[in-house]
Design a protein around this motif. Sequence first.
Motif, PDB file in Angstrom:
ATOM      1  N   GLN A   1      34.461  -9.157 -16.849  1.00  0.00           N
ATOM      2  CA  GLN A   1      35.411 -10.247 -16.714  1.00  0.00           C
ATOM      3  C   GLN A   1      36.758  -9.840 -17.312  1.00  0.00           C
ATOM      4  OE1 GLN A   1      34.332 -13.085 -15.153  1.00  0.00           O
ATOM      5  NE2 GLN A   1      32.292 -12.190 -14.982  1.00  0.00           N
ATOM      6  N   ARG A   2      37.763 -10.671 -17.097  1.00  0.00           N
ATOM      7  CA  ARG A   2      39.036 -10.482 -17.786  1.00  0.00           C
ATOM      8  C   ARG A   2      38.830 -10.823 -19.259  1.00  0.00           C
ATOM      9  NH1 ARG A   2      42.854  -8.513 -13.763  1.00  0.00           N
ATOM     10  NH2 ARG A   2      41.824  -9.040 -11.809  1.00  0.00           N
ATOM     11  N   GLY A   3      39.368 -10.021 -20.141  1.00  0.00           N
ATOM     12  CA  GLY A   3      39.193 -10.251 -21.564  1.00  0.00           C
ATOM     13  C   GLY A   3      39.043  -8.926 -22.294  1.00  0.00           C
ATOM     14  N   THR A   4      38.686  -9.005 -23.570  1.00  0.00           N
ATOM     15  CA  THR A   4      38.587  -7.817 -24.414  1.00  0.00           C
ATOM     16  C   THR A   4      37.144  -7.624 -24.861  1.00  0.00           C
ATOM     17  OG1 THR A   4      40.854  -8.105 -25.189  1.00  0.00           O
ATOM     18  CG2 THR A   4      39.405  -6.742 -26.542  1.00  0.00           C
ATOM     19  N   TYR A   5      36.607  -6.431 -24.611  1.00  0.00           N
ATOM     20  CA  TYR A   5      35.200  -6.153 -24.872  1.00  0.00           C
ATOM     21  C   TYR A   5      35.043  -4.846 -25.649  1.00  0.00           C
ATOM     22  CZ  TYR A   5      34.528  -9.701 -21.308  1.00  0.00           C
ATOM     23  OH  TYR A   5      34.573 -10.882 -20.595  1.00  0.00           O
ATOM     24  N   LEU A   6      34.094  -4.846 -26.576  1.00  0.00           N
ATOM     25  CA  LEU A   6      33.709  -3.619 -27.243  1.00  0.00           C
ATOM     26  C   LEU A   6      32.742  -2.864 -26.333  1.00  0.00           C
ATOM     27  CD1 LEU A   6      32.930  -5.049 -30.795  1.00  0.00           C
ATOM     28  CD2 LEU A   6      35.048  -3.943 -30.060  1.00  0.00           C
ATOM     29  N   PHE A   7      32.891  -1.546 -26.276  1.00  0.00           N
ATOM     30  CA  PHE A   7      31.925  -0.705 -25.566  1.00  0.00           C
ATOM     31  C   PHE A   7      31.377   0.272 -26.594  1.00  0.00           C
ATOM     32  CE2 PHE A   7      29.953   2.359 -22.923  1.00  0.00           C
ATOM     33  CZ  PHE A   7      29.588   1.677 -21.769  1.00  0.00           C
ATOM     34  N   VAL A   8      30.096   0.086 -26.958  1.00  0.00           N
ATOM     35  CA  VAL A   8      29.549   0.718 -28.149  1.00  0.00           C
ATOM     36  C   VAL A   8      28.371   1.615 -27.806  1.00  0.00           C
ATOM     37  CG1 VAL A   8      28.651   0.260 -30.475  1.00  0.00           C
ATOM     38  CG2 VAL A   8      30.249  -1.355 -29.422  1.00  0.00           C
TER      39      VAL A   8
ATOM     40  N   LEU B   1      42.988  -2.908 -16.013  1.00  0.00           N
ATOM     41  CA  LEU B   1      42.070  -2.448 -17.055  1.00  0.00           C
ATOM     42  C   LEU B   1      42.780  -1.474 -17.986  1.00  0.00           C
ATOM     43  CD1 LEU B   1      39.221  -2.131 -18.324  1.00  0.00           C
ATOM     44  CD2 LEU B   1      38.795  -0.310 -16.651  1.00  0.00           C
ATOM     45  N   ILE B   2      42.581  -1.686 -19.290  1.00  0.00           N
ATOM     46  CA  ILE B   2      43.055  -0.775 -20.330  1.00  0.00           C
ATOM     47  C   ILE B   2      41.842  -0.345 -21.142  1.00  0.00           C
ATOM     48  CG2 ILE B   2      44.514  -0.502 -22.379  1.00  0.00           C
ATOM     49  CD1 ILE B   2      46.325  -2.700 -21.227  1.00  0.00           C
ATOM     50  N   ILE B   3      41.645   0.959 -21.279  1.00  0.00           N
ATOM     51  CA  ILE B   3      40.537   1.507 -22.055  1.00  0.00           C
ATOM     52  C   ILE B   3      41.089   2.207 -23.284  1.00  0.00           C
ATOM     53  CG2 ILE B   3      38.613   3.147 -22.064  1.00  0.00           C
ATOM     54  CD1 ILE B   3      38.418   2.759 -19.029  1.00  0.00           C
ATOM     55  N   ILE B   4      40.570   1.875 -24.457  1.00  0.00           N
ATOM     56  CA  ILE B   4      40.960   2.542 -25.704  1.00  0.00           C
ATOM     57  C   ILE B   4      39.736   3.273 -26.228  1.00  0.00           C
ATOM     58  CG2 ILE B   4      41.757   2.226 -28.075  1.00  0.00           C
ATOM     59  CD1 ILE B   4      43.317  -0.198 -27.132  1.00  0.00           C
ATOM     60  N   ASP B   5      39.771   4.589 -26.183  1.00  0.00           N
ATOM     61  CA  ASP B   5      38.627   5.430 -26.539  1.00  0.00           C
ATOM     62  C   ASP B   5      39.096   6.420 -27.625  1.00  0.00           C
ATOM     63  OD1 ASP B   5      36.359   6.951 -26.609  1.00  0.00           O
ATOM     64  OD2 ASP B   5      36.421   7.582 -24.502  1.00  0.00           O
TER      65      ASP B   5
ATOM     66  N   TYR C   1      48.661 -10.359 -20.742  1.00  0.00           N
ATOM     67  CA  TYR C   1      48.821  -9.755 -19.413  1.00  0.00           C
ATOM     68  C   TYR C   1      47.659 -10.086 -18.480  1.00  0.00           C
ATOM     69  CZ  TYR C   1      52.743  -7.007 -21.159  1.00  0.00           C
ATOM     70  OH  TYR C   1      53.964  -6.621 -21.683  1.00  0.00           O
ATOM     71  N   LYS C   2      46.663 -10.846 -19.005  1.00  0.00           N
ATOM     72  CA  LYS C   2      45.502 -11.251 -18.201  1.00  0.00           C
ATOM     73  C   LYS C   2      44.781 -10.046 -17.605  1.00  0.00           C
ATOM     74  CE  LYS C   2      47.494 -15.766 -17.116  1.00  0.00           C
ATOM     75  NZ  LYS C   2      48.652 -15.591 -18.014  1.00  0.00           N
ATOM     76  N   VAL C   3      44.557  -9.035 -18.451  1.00  0.00           N
ATOM     77  CA  VAL C   3      43.850  -7.835 -18.026  1.00  0.00           C
ATOM     78  C   VAL C   3      42.537  -7.726 -18.790  1.00  0.00           C
ATOM     79  CG1 VAL C   3      46.013  -6.635 -17.522  1.00  0.00           C
ATOM     80  CG2 VAL C   3      44.943  -6.344 -19.770  1.00  0.00           C
ATOM     81  N   SER C   4      41.697  -6.798 -18.370  1.00  0.00           N
ATOM     82  CA  SER C   4      40.490  -6.457 -19.116  1.00  0.00           C
ATOM     83  C   SER C   4      40.812  -5.291 -20.041  1.00  0.00           C
ATOM     84  CB  SER C   4      39.359  -6.060 -18.173  1.00  0.00           C
ATOM     85  OG  SER C   4      38.995  -7.133 -17.329  1.00  0.00           O
ATOM     86  N   MET C   5      40.232  -5.326 -21.247  1.00  0.00           N
ATOM     87  CA  MET C   5      40.398  -4.220 -22.188  1.00  0.00           C
ATOM     88  C   MET C   5      39.022  -3.830 -22.726  1.00  0.00           C
ATOM     89  SD  MET C   5      42.657  -3.918 -25.719  1.00  0.00           S
ATOM     90  CE  MET C   5      44.242  -3.874 -24.866  1.00  0.00           C
ATOM     91  N   LEU C   6      38.711  -2.556 -22.659  1.00  0.00           N
ATOM     92  CA  LEU C   6      37.478  -2.009 -23.219  1.00  0.00           C
ATOM     93  C   LEU C   6      37.834  -1.158 -24.426  1.00  0.00           C
ATOM     94  CD1 LEU C   6      35.553  -0.949 -19.986  1.00  0.00           C
ATOM     95  CD2 LEU C   6      34.979  -2.834 -21.515  1.00  0.00           C
ATOM     96  N   ILE C   7      37.261  -1.488 -25.580  1.00  0.00           N
ATOM     97  CA  ILE C   7      37.518  -0.759 -26.823  1.00  0.00           C
ATOM     98  C   ILE C   7      36.251   0.001 -27.190  1.00  0.00           C
ATOM     99  CG2 ILE C   7      38.207  -0.947 -29.229  1.00  0.00           C
ATOM    100  CD1 ILE C   7      39.432  -3.691 -28.530  1.00  0.00           C
TER     101      ILE C   7
ATOM    102  N   GLY D   1      33.260 -10.109 -25.893  1.00  0.00           N
ATOM    103  CA  GLY D   1      31.892  -9.685 -25.642  1.00  0.00           C
ATOM    104  C   GLY D   1      31.729  -8.216 -25.968  1.00  0.00           C
ATOM    105  N   ALA D   2      30.564  -7.670 -25.625  1.00  0.00           N
ATOM    106  CA  ALA D   2      30.295  -6.270 -25.943  1.00  0.00           C
ATOM    107  C   ALA D   2      29.296  -5.666 -24.968  1.00  0.00           C
ATOM    108  CB  ALA D   2      29.766  -6.138 -27.375  1.00  0.00           C
ATOM    109  N   PHE D   3      29.427  -4.354 -24.778  1.00  0.00           N
ATOM    110  CA  PHE D   3      28.478  -3.533 -24.042  1.00  0.00           C
ATOM    111  C   PHE D   3      27.893  -2.528 -25.034  1.00  0.00           C
ATOM    112  CE2 PHE D   3      31.600  -5.004 -21.084  1.00  0.00           C
ATOM    113  CZ  PHE D   3      30.985  -5.139 -19.846  1.00  0.00           C
ATOM    114  N   VAL D   4      26.594  -2.344 -25.005  1.00  0.00           N
ATOM    115  CA  VAL D   4      25.958  -1.353 -25.871  1.00  0.00           C
ATOM    116  C   VAL D   4      25.157  -0.398 -24.999  1.00  0.00           C
ATOM    117  CG1 VAL D   4      24.398  -0.904 -27.789  1.00  0.00           C
ATOM    118  CG2 VAL D   4      25.833  -2.951 -27.821  1.00  0.00           C
ATOM    119  N   LEU D   5      25.538   0.884 -25.024  1.00  0.00           N
ATOM    120  CA  LEU D   5      24.850   1.933 -24.272  1.00  0.00           C
ATOM    121  C   LEU D   5      23.926   2.678 -25.230  1.00  0.00           C
ATOM    122  CD1 LEU D   5      24.708   3.447 -21.500  1.00  0.00           C
ATOM    123  CD2 LEU D   5      26.451   5.001 -22.413  1.00  0.00           C
ATOM    124  N   SER D   6      22.639   2.750 -24.894  1.00  0.00           N
ATOM    125  CA  SER D   6      21.685   3.362 -25.830  1.00  0.00           C
ATOM    126  C   SER D   6      20.616   4.138 -25.087  1.00  0.00           C
ATOM    127  CB  SER D   6      21.031   2.285 -26.705  1.00  0.00           C
ATOM    128  OG  SER D   6      20.345   1.340 -25.901  1.00  0.00           O
TER     129      SER D   6
END
Length: 384
Positions: free
Chosen positions: A85-92, A183-187, A219-225, A253-258
Motif C-alpha cells: 500500500q501507500r505508506g512507510t514500511y519496514l522491510f526486515v 516507491l522510495i527504498i532506503i537500504d 508525496y503520497k508514495v510508498s517507502m520501504l526502509i 507496517g512491516a515485512f519480515v523475510l526469514s
Amino acid sequence: MENKKEMTIPNVSAATDTEQSLSKCTDNSIVNQNMDFKGYEQTFEEMQREILRQLDPSYLKTVSMTTLYDTVFEVQTPLIDGLLQRGTYLFVGSPKVGKSFMMAQLAYHISTGTQLWEYKVRKATVLYFALEDDYQRLQKRLFQMFGAKETGNLYFATECKTVNGGLEEQIRGFMREHPDTGLIIIDTLKRVREAGGADYSYASDYDVVARLKALADSYKVSMLIVHHTRKQKSEDIFDMISGTNGLMGAADGAFVLSKDKRISNNATLDVAGRDQQDMKIHLVRDSERLVWNFAKSETEMWKEPPEPLLEKIADTLFSESDRWEGTASELCERLAVDIKPNVLSLRLSINASRLFRDYGIRYQNSRTHDGRKVSLWKETEQTA
C-alpha cells in the motif's frame, strides 16, 4: 483530475458558476447584486476570523464528524494490489538473507509495471538508495536477475545524507525532477540515521521513522526502509525487529523475510500493516537468477465484499455518458434505490477509492450556490 477536500470557500465547479463583472450582468437586479456583495463580505469576514483563530496560541485544529463524513479523500491506489500500500514500511531480515535481492525485484517490477507473482503492479518511478552496494555490484546483480531488459524508471543512489543532515532535501529535489515517483527504498536504516551508540531509545527510534513517514506521506508514495532482525528468537516474528517498538509504532507496517536454514532457498515473507491484511507468503529462491519465486500463501488475498451500489452506478449512469451531475436526491431517484440522500453521499465518500479502482469513475461532493452537488465522471486509471 484530483479530488479536492471541502474548503471554507465554495468550490467552483465550472466557468458558468463564477461571478461575472457588473458590466456583463444584464439580468441581475440591484437587490441581487447587493445580496451577492453581502455574501462575499460574510465569506471574507469568516476567513479573517479563521486566520485570527489560528494565530491564537491556544488554537487547536479539529474536524467535526459532520465535516469528516462530507469529505471526499484523494484516491490512494496500492502500488501492488494486496501486498504494498501507500505508506512507510519496514522491510526486515537477518544479514545476507536476501533482502537486497528482494528490494531489487520489487523495484524492477514497479518501475516496469509487470506483475509480481500473482499480484497486480502499478507502474511508477522508483528511487532506490542502495547504500551498502556500489554501482558495479548493482550492475552485476541486476543483469543476473533481469538480463538485458532494462528500465529508465529505476534510479539508484549508493550514498546520501542522513535524516538529520539533509536527506529530506535530497529526496524533495528528486521528487521535483520525477513527480511520478511511487516507491522510495532506503537500504538500510542504519546508513541514514545519526550515530547514537549501540542502543537507541524508543523516542529516537520512533522519531527517525516518523520523519521519513511524514516525507513519504507528503508525496503520497510508498517507502520501504530496510532493517535487520535481532538474534533472539520470538513467537511473534515482528518482535524480532532489532531496536525498540518505536520503529514498528511509527511505521505503517512491516515485512519480515526469514529462513529456517541459512543455506536453504526456501523463505517466508510475513506481512502486517495498518491498511494491510496479515499474510504469510512462502517463497523459493531461483539459485541461478537469484529472484524470489512464489510458492504459496497461507492467507488468500483479501477481497472487499461486493458493493452493489457501485456496480449500479456504473451500469445505470455510464452506459451512454461519461459524466453525471446532480443532487444526492436526484441520484437516489436516478438509481431507483431506497437510500436516504445523506447516507448515499456518505457511502460514496467512503467508497470513492474503490469506485475509481474498480470502475474508473471519479466522485466529488461539493457545495454550490444551489446547494450540495454530486459529480461522477469516467476517467482512465493512471499507472502510477
